[in-house]
Design a protein around this motif. Structure first.
Motif, short mmCIF file in Angstrom:
data_model
loop_
_atom_site.label_atom_id
_atom_site.label_comp_id
_atom_site.label_asym_id
_atom_site.label_seq_id
_atom_site.Cartn_x
_atom_site.Cartn_y
_atom_site.Cartn_z
N LEU A 81 0.83 -1.20 0.00
CA LEU A 81 0.00 0.00 0.00
C LEU A 81 0.87 1.26 0.00
O LEU A 81 0.56 2.25 -0.67
CB LEU A 81 -0.93 0.00 1.21
CG LEU A 81 -1.87 1.22 1.36
CD1 LEU A 81 -2.78 1.36 0.14
CD2 LEU A 81 -2.69 1.10 2.64
N SER A 82 1.97 1.22 0.74
CA SER A 82 2.87 2.38 0.75
C SER A 82 3.49 2.59 -0.63
O SER A 82 3.66 3.73 -1.08
CB SER A 82 3.96 2.21 1.81
OG SER A 82 4.98 1.32 1.39
N HIS A 83 3.80 1.48 -1.33
CA HIS A 83 4.29 1.60 -2.70
C HIS A 83 3.21 2.19 -3.61
O HIS A 83 3.50 3.01 -4.49
CB HIS A 83 4.72 0.23 -3.23
CG HIS A 83 6.01 -0.28 -2.68
ND1 HIS A 83 7.18 0.44 -2.71
CD2 HIS A 83 6.32 -1.47 -2.09
CE1 HIS A 83 8.15 -0.26 -2.16
NE2 HIS A 83 7.66 -1.41 -1.76
N ALA A 84 1.96 1.76 -3.40
CA ALA A 84 0.85 2.27 -4.21
C ALA A 84 0.66 3.77 -3.99
O ALA A 84 0.40 4.53 -4.94
CB ALA A 84 -0.43 1.51 -3.88
N MET A 85 0.78 4.21 -2.75
CA MET A 85 0.65 5.63 -2.46
C MET A 85 1.78 6.43 -3.10
O MET A 85 1.56 7.51 -3.66
CB MET A 85 0.64 5.84 -0.94
CG MET A 85 -0.59 5.26 -0.26
SD MET A 85 -0.49 5.27 1.56
CE MET A 85 -0.60 7.03 1.87
N TRP A 90 4.15 9.79 -7.45
CA TRP A 90 5.40 9.93 -8.21
C TRP A 90 5.45 9.12 -9.49
O TRP A 90 6.38 9.30 -10.28
CB TRP A 90 6.58 9.52 -7.32
CG TRP A 90 6.69 10.31 -6.07
CD1 TRP A 90 6.27 9.93 -4.82
CD2 TRP A 90 7.24 11.63 -5.90
NE1 TRP A 90 6.53 10.92 -3.89
CE2 TRP A 90 7.13 11.98 -4.54
CE3 TRP A 90 7.83 12.55 -6.77
CZ2 TRP A 90 7.58 13.18 -4.02
CZ3 TRP A 90 8.28 13.76 -6.27
CH2 TRP A 90 8.15 14.07 -4.92
N GLN A 91 4.50 8.23 -9.69
CA GLN A 91 4.53 7.32 -10.84
C GLN A 91 5.88 6.58 -10.87
O GLN A 91 6.26 5.98 -9.88
CB GLN A 91 4.27 8.09 -12.14
CG GLN A 91 2.88 8.74 -12.19
CD GLN A 91 1.75 7.74 -12.21
OE1 GLN A 91 1.68 6.88 -13.08
NE2 GLN A 91 0.84 7.84 -11.24
N HIS A 98 12.39 6.75 -3.25
CA HIS A 98 13.57 6.80 -2.37
C HIS A 98 13.34 7.77 -1.21
O HIS A 98 13.77 7.51 -0.08
CB HIS A 98 14.80 7.25 -3.16
CG HIS A 98 15.44 6.17 -3.97
ND1 HIS A 98 15.99 5.04 -3.39
CD2 HIS A 98 15.63 6.03 -5.31
CE1 HIS A 98 16.49 4.26 -4.35
NE2 HIS A 98 16.30 4.84 -5.51
N LEU A 99 12.65 8.87 -1.49
CA LEU A 99 12.39 9.87 -0.44
C LEU A 99 11.57 9.26 0.69
O LEU A 99 11.87 9.48 1.88
CB LEU A 99 11.67 11.07 -1.04
CG LEU A 99 11.31 12.20 -0.06
CD1 LEU A 99 12.58 12.81 0.54
CD2 LEU A 99 10.47 13.27 -0.76
#
Length: 622
Positions: A81-85, A90-91, A98-99
């Motif tokens: 989910l964090s990757h999805a957000m 940021w696409q 990285h941020l």
């Protein structure tokens, strides 16, 4: 006068804590800041982020999909989910991904500082105050300095680089964040004894533990860590809260641990031993957990030859490492019997947090830097305790206690900055790994994948052949060599290597899929479908296999089954544009215009140019 002195002390301590937090965050920015300019690395970043259709849209349906099934042999929905957000914001700009990783690490560093400060104060019987500020301003200056030093030594250590600079290791960052918060809430609950506020801290601790489990299932060991804190640090033997109540208090944690342990076991690959472990003797495998405890301790003290994949150490090193672990265990028990319980707490907590990585299955490397991200916390808190002890007993000059940790922190920072550079691209990373671990087939295979993604097919094939020379039945290298041949249109050679990969590992789903693709492309649909069905058996959550089955049945003239399998692919991957298009196309041929139009519109919205052209030609918008 007394009130004025107390206020002045609080002001000084608060300034020290605030200054320490500022320096901690600044140190992370200096060491890990260069990673913000790094691109994605085709070492699971493709699997978790830029090729993962499951995270490419953020909707209730996609979130439900993340939480309702495992992915890539693990159940880590909160990390996904964090990757999805990140992807929604940021696409495919790796900077933002990285941020987020760096900010999470900064947060973990501050939480480490707070936990260290609180636990060291507890060890030395500094009574906490009930207000938030008093939790830190009540601590002695020496404890603040010791906690600050320990935080720097932990947070900018070279072993942390993999978790921070590698986007795919988001799960360890998130899990550690919630583990630390859950632990702090639990300690606060214990401090408040049995009042209503204590219950709130307890429920918050349980909630954060659940979030940690949703980030990565190895968090299941946290209840054991709480038992260690109870019996060694937080509650004295004479506490009226008996063992029975301690156990009852842990039941919600233990229940969640059991549930997520079963989920993790269900998601894990059912395959043979890891290549490195498979080559060890039974004695070496038995001693491996004890050796692993010494391995990370040694890497912490002497962080050289850091690499993504480590080679087997050999029989005698395993024996020596295991013996050192036993010796340390005996020493900490002896110290605990003499009243110095903190050392045993630190060592036990380290072993508990590392224990889930002792599994020997093929899906888990025997050793990896990321395994030590959370597990190193108790050890480094122990270092803070040692500094605090020497300062308090005045056995070492304060100049030494200040400048030695500062010098070591600077050295760690320099080494970590060099390590961060190695993660700047896949080829740099894996050339370093081949240099450090030349006898490990996976290092050559991963360098081959990096060279392949860079367009150097010949050099990539050579790396795959080197991996196979080191381990002739290395299925992944055989498979990837087949992929190289297929890309160069040498289909017979590709077929041979896919078949060899299956012989080496009969559970290799991707090899069945690619071999099935070859047969379907030749019009031998029945054989292709049989191979796809084997792939489904091995990996029932792979949407691509269902898509391929749909295509094969369509080629065979069975449109009803084709529709069924395209729909299954969409259930598993709601953003699968090609599956939506093919479903719409087949439904259109079956004269089901209403459903076909809905599927084609969805495919067009997901970026399918074929669907957009077809809709435009028929006067439909999307």
């Amino acid at each position: 006068m007394s009130h004025s002195t107390g206020t002045q002390r609080i002001s000084t301590q608060f300034f020290l804590v605030a200054a320490a937090c500022f320096v901690i965050v600044a140190a992370q920015a200096i060491v890990y800041g260069p990673s913000l300019s790094h691109p994605f690395i085709a070492y699971d970043d493709n699997t978790y982020v830029y090729e993962n259709r499951n995270i490419h849209s953020l909707s209730w349906q996609s979130v439900e999909n993340l939480f309702s099934r495992s992915y890539f042999h693990s159940y880590t929905p909160l990390a996904l989910l964090s990757h999805a957000m990140d992807f929604a914001i940021w696409q495919t700009n790796a900077f933002g991904h990285h941020l987020t990783s760096m900010l999470l690490h900064c947060a973990n560093a501050i939480l480490f500082f707070v936990a260290c400060l609180k636990l060291l104060s507890k060890v030395h019987s500094v009574e906490p105050e009930n207000n938030v500020t008093g939790q830190f301003t009540n601590a002695p200056t020496r404890t603040i300095i010791a906690s600050f030093a320990a935080t720097l030594l932990y947070s900018i250590h070279p072993l942390r680089v993999e978790s921070v600079a590698w986007i795919s290791d988001r799960k360890d960052l998130l899990m550690t964040f919630f583990l630390l918060v859950s632990t702090l809430f639990y300690v606060r609950h214990v401090e408040r004894k049995s009042d209503e506020v204590s219950l709130r801290w307890y429920l918050l601790s349980v909630g954060c533990f659940l979030l940690a489990l949703l980030s990565k299932s190895v968090a299941v060991v946290l209840p054991l860590l709480f038992f260690v804190l109870d019996w060694i640090l937080l509650r004295s033997p004479g506490d009226q809260l008996g063992r029975r109540r301690l156990l009852i208090e842990k039941l919600p944690f233990l229940f969640l641990s059991l549930i997520f342990a079963l989920i993790a076991l269900g998601a894990a690959p059912k395959t043979k031993l890891n290549i490195i472990v498979a080559q060890m003797s039974s004695i070496e495998r038995t001693l491996l957990p004890l050796y692993s405890l010494t391995f990370y301790l040694a890497k912490t003290l002497w962080p050289q030859s850091i690499t993504p994949i480590y080679d087997a150490p050999g029989f005698w090193l395993i024996v020596v490492g295991g013996s050192i672990s036993i010796l340390i265990s005996v020493c900490t028990v002896v110290l605990a019997l003499q009243g110095q319980r903190g050392w045993l707490a630190s060592w036990l907590s380290y072993a508990i947090l590392l224990a889930p990585t002792f599994a020997l299955s093929s899906g888990i490397q025997p050793w990896a830097d990321r395994y030590a991200y959370a597990a190193s916390i108790p050890l480094t808190i122990g270092v803070g305790g040692l500094l605090d002890f020497f300062w308090r007993k005045k056995r070492v000059s304060r100049s030494v206690l200040l400048f030695v940790p500062a010098g070591v922190a600077v050295l760690f920072g320099i080494l970590s900055a060099r390590q961060v550079h190695l993660w700047s691209d896949a080829e740099t990373l894996w050339r370093h790994a081949v240099q450090v671990s030349p006898r490990v087939p996976a290092t050559h295979e991963n360098l081959g994948l990096a060279l392949s993604s860079g367009g150097n097919s010949e050099a990539a094939s050579q790396m795959f052949r080197k991996a196979i020379a080191l381990h002739p039945t290395y299925a992944e290298a055989l498979f990837n060599l087949g992929v190289m041949f297929e890309r160069r249109a040498f289909i017979d050679s590709a077929e041979y290597y896919y078949a060899q990969a299956i012989l080496a590992d009969s559970t290799f789903a991707d090899a069945y899929t690619n071999l099935g693709n070859i047969y379907v492309s030749r019009g031998i649909n029945e054989t292709g479908i049989a191979l796809y069905n084997r792939a489904v058996t091995m990996n029932p959550s792979d949407a691509d296999v269902y898509y391929n089955l749909g295509y094969a049945y369509y080629q065979s003239g069975d449109k009803s089954r084709a529709v069924s399998f395209f729909e299954k692919a969409i259930v598993l991957s709601p953003n699968y544009a090609k599956a939506h298009f093919n479903l719409g196309y087949v439904l259109l041929e079956m004269h089901n215009e209403e459903r076909a139009l809905a599927s084609l519109i969805r495919a067009a919205q997901l970026g399918s140019e074929e669907a957009q052209k077809l809709l435009h030609a028929n006067g439909h918008s999307w």
